[in-house]
Every structure is written in C-alpha cells, then in structure tokens.
Design a protein around this motif. Sequence first.
Motif, PDB file in Angstrom:
ATOM      1  N   GLU A  88     -28.546  -3.363 -58.936  1.00 35.85           N
ATOM      2  CA  GLU A  88     -27.280  -3.646 -59.336  1.00 35.85           C
ATOM      3  C   GLU A  88     -27.306  -4.837 -60.560  1.00 35.85           C
ATOM      4  O   GLU A  88     -28.007  -5.850 -60.235  1.00 35.85           O
ATOM      5  CB  GLU A  88     -26.448  -4.244 -58.022  1.00 35.85           C
ATOM      6  N   ASP A 116     -25.079  -6.971 -63.304  1.00 35.65           N
ATOM      7  CA  ASP A 116     -23.913  -7.391 -63.694  1.00 35.65           C
ATOM      8  C   ASP A 116     -24.244  -8.132 -65.131  1.00 35.65           C
ATOM      9  O   ASP A 116     -24.643  -9.226 -65.073  1.00 35.65           O
ATOM     10  CB  ASP A 116     -23.124  -8.466 -62.910  1.00 35.65           C
ATOM     11  N   LYS A 150     -26.701 -11.182 -64.126  1.00 35.81           N
ATOM     12  CA  LYS A 150     -27.212 -10.935 -62.623  1.00 35.81           C
ATOM     13  C   LYS A 150     -27.929  -9.752 -62.464  1.00 35.81           C
ATOM     14  O   LYS A 150     -27.381  -8.679 -62.552  1.00 35.81           O
ATOM     15  CB  LYS A 150     -26.293 -11.450 -61.732  1.00 35.81           C
ATOM     16  N   VAL A 185     -29.718  -7.832 -59.287  1.00 38.14           N
ATOM     17  CA  VAL A 185     -30.065  -7.798 -57.743  1.00 38.14           C
ATOM     18  C   VAL A 185     -31.094  -6.681 -57.562  1.00 38.14           C
ATOM     19  O   VAL A 185     -30.499  -5.422 -57.903  1.00 38.14           O
ATOM     20  CB  VAL A 185     -28.702  -7.514 -57.005  1.00 38.14           C
ATOM     21  N   ASP A 186     -31.932  -6.838 -57.093  1.00 36.75           N
ATOM     22  CA  ASP A 186     -33.014  -5.756 -56.629  1.00 36.75           C
ATOM     23  C   ASP A 186     -32.528  -5.480 -55.049  1.00 36.75           C
ATOM     24  O   ASP A 186     -32.755  -6.248 -54.241  1.00 36.75           O
ATOM     25  CB  ASP A 186     -34.305  -6.169 -56.610  1.00 36.75           C
ATOM     26  N   VAL A 187     -31.749  -4.530 -54.853  1.00 42.08           N
ATOM     27  CA  VAL A 187     -31.146  -4.131 -53.599  1.00 42.08           C
ATOM     28  C   VAL A 187     -32.274  -3.898 -52.528  1.00 42.08           C
ATOM     29  O   VAL A 187     -32.399  -4.142 -51.686  1.00 42.08           O
ATOM     30  CB  VAL A 187     -30.068  -2.982 -53.928  1.00 42.08           C
ATOM     31  N   ASP A 242     -34.187  -6.889 -51.817  1.00 36.46           N
ATOM     32  CA  ASP A 242     -33.290  -8.217 -51.647  1.00 36.46           C
ATOM     33  C   ASP A 242     -33.740  -9.342 -52.562  1.00 36.46           C
ATOM     34  O   ASP A 242     -34.125 -10.469 -51.750  1.00 36.46           O
ATOM     35  CB  ASP A 242     -33.185  -8.432 -50.167  1.00 36.46           C
ATOM     36  N   LYS A 243     -33.760  -9.479 -53.714  1.00 37.23           N
ATOM     37  CA  LYS A 243     -34.004 -10.491 -54.501  1.00 37.23           C
ATOM     38  C   LYS A 243     -33.143 -10.323 -55.864  1.00 37.23           C
ATOM     39  O   LYS A 243     -32.709  -9.434 -56.261  1.00 37.23           O
ATOM     40  CB  LYS A 243     -35.478  -9.993 -54.996  1.00 37.23           C
ATOM     41  N   THR A 244     -32.681 -11.515 -56.073  1.00 36.12           N
ATOM     42  CA  THR A 244     -31.849 -11.667 -57.113  1.00 36.12           C
ATOM     43  C   THR A 244     -32.227 -12.517 -58.209  1.00 36.12           C
ATOM     44  O   THR A 244     -32.952 -13.737 -57.926  1.00 36.12           O
ATOM     45  CB  THR A 244     -30.513 -12.271 -56.600  1.00 36.12           C
ATOM     46  N   THR A 274     -31.334 -14.205 -62.075  1.00 35.00           N
ATOM     47  CA  THR A 274     -30.466 -14.832 -63.141  1.00 35.00           C
ATOM     48  C   THR A 274     -30.805 -14.802 -64.696  1.00 35.00           C
ATOM     49  O   THR A 274     -32.069 -15.226 -64.814  1.00 35.00           O
ATOM     50  CB  THR A 274     -30.058 -16.013 -62.783  1.00 35.00           C
TER      51      THR A 274
END
Length: 83
Positions: free
Chosen positions: A38, A40, A45, A47-49, A52-54, A56
């Motif tokens: 995901e 943005d 941002k 996000v590796d869904v 589970d890693k974000t 910036t």
Amino acid sequence: VIAKSFARIFFRNSINIGLPVITSAKASDFIQDGDELEIDLEKGKIVDVTRDKTFTVSPFPEFIQKVIKSGGYINFTRENMKK
C-alpha cells in the motif's frame, strides 16, 4: 516502481507519463516479489502488507503529485488548458 536509485532522465520521463517512481534503498532491499504493498504518495508512506513493515519516504511535491494523478504531463496540460 520502487528502487534504490533512478537515472535522472528515467525519473523525469516516468513522471511525465504518470508513473510514480519512489527512491528507497531500505524498501527496495526489503520488499520481495509477490509482496502486497500500500503506497500513499501524498504522505510518503510505503506499507508492505504481506510482511507488516512500513517505510517512510519524502513525498512528491504537490505539482508532481498533480501530474501523476492526471495520468502524465500531457493530460495535466490538457486539464489546465481547459481552465
């Protein structure tokens, strides 16, 4: 497209056709083929869904975001010539 780096001409040509290109060495090293992401662009941002890693990154300037949302520089120009 997410990568460690891009040639300047590739970066600009990508924006001109409405293809967002994001520079992030950390994200590029971490993300694997098949991971669901995901992104943005306004907030910078990623996000590796799947894992589970974000991450910036610096968001694109407002002008570049408008070009991307328009589908490229030609469409952006057409839209603004109508105004």
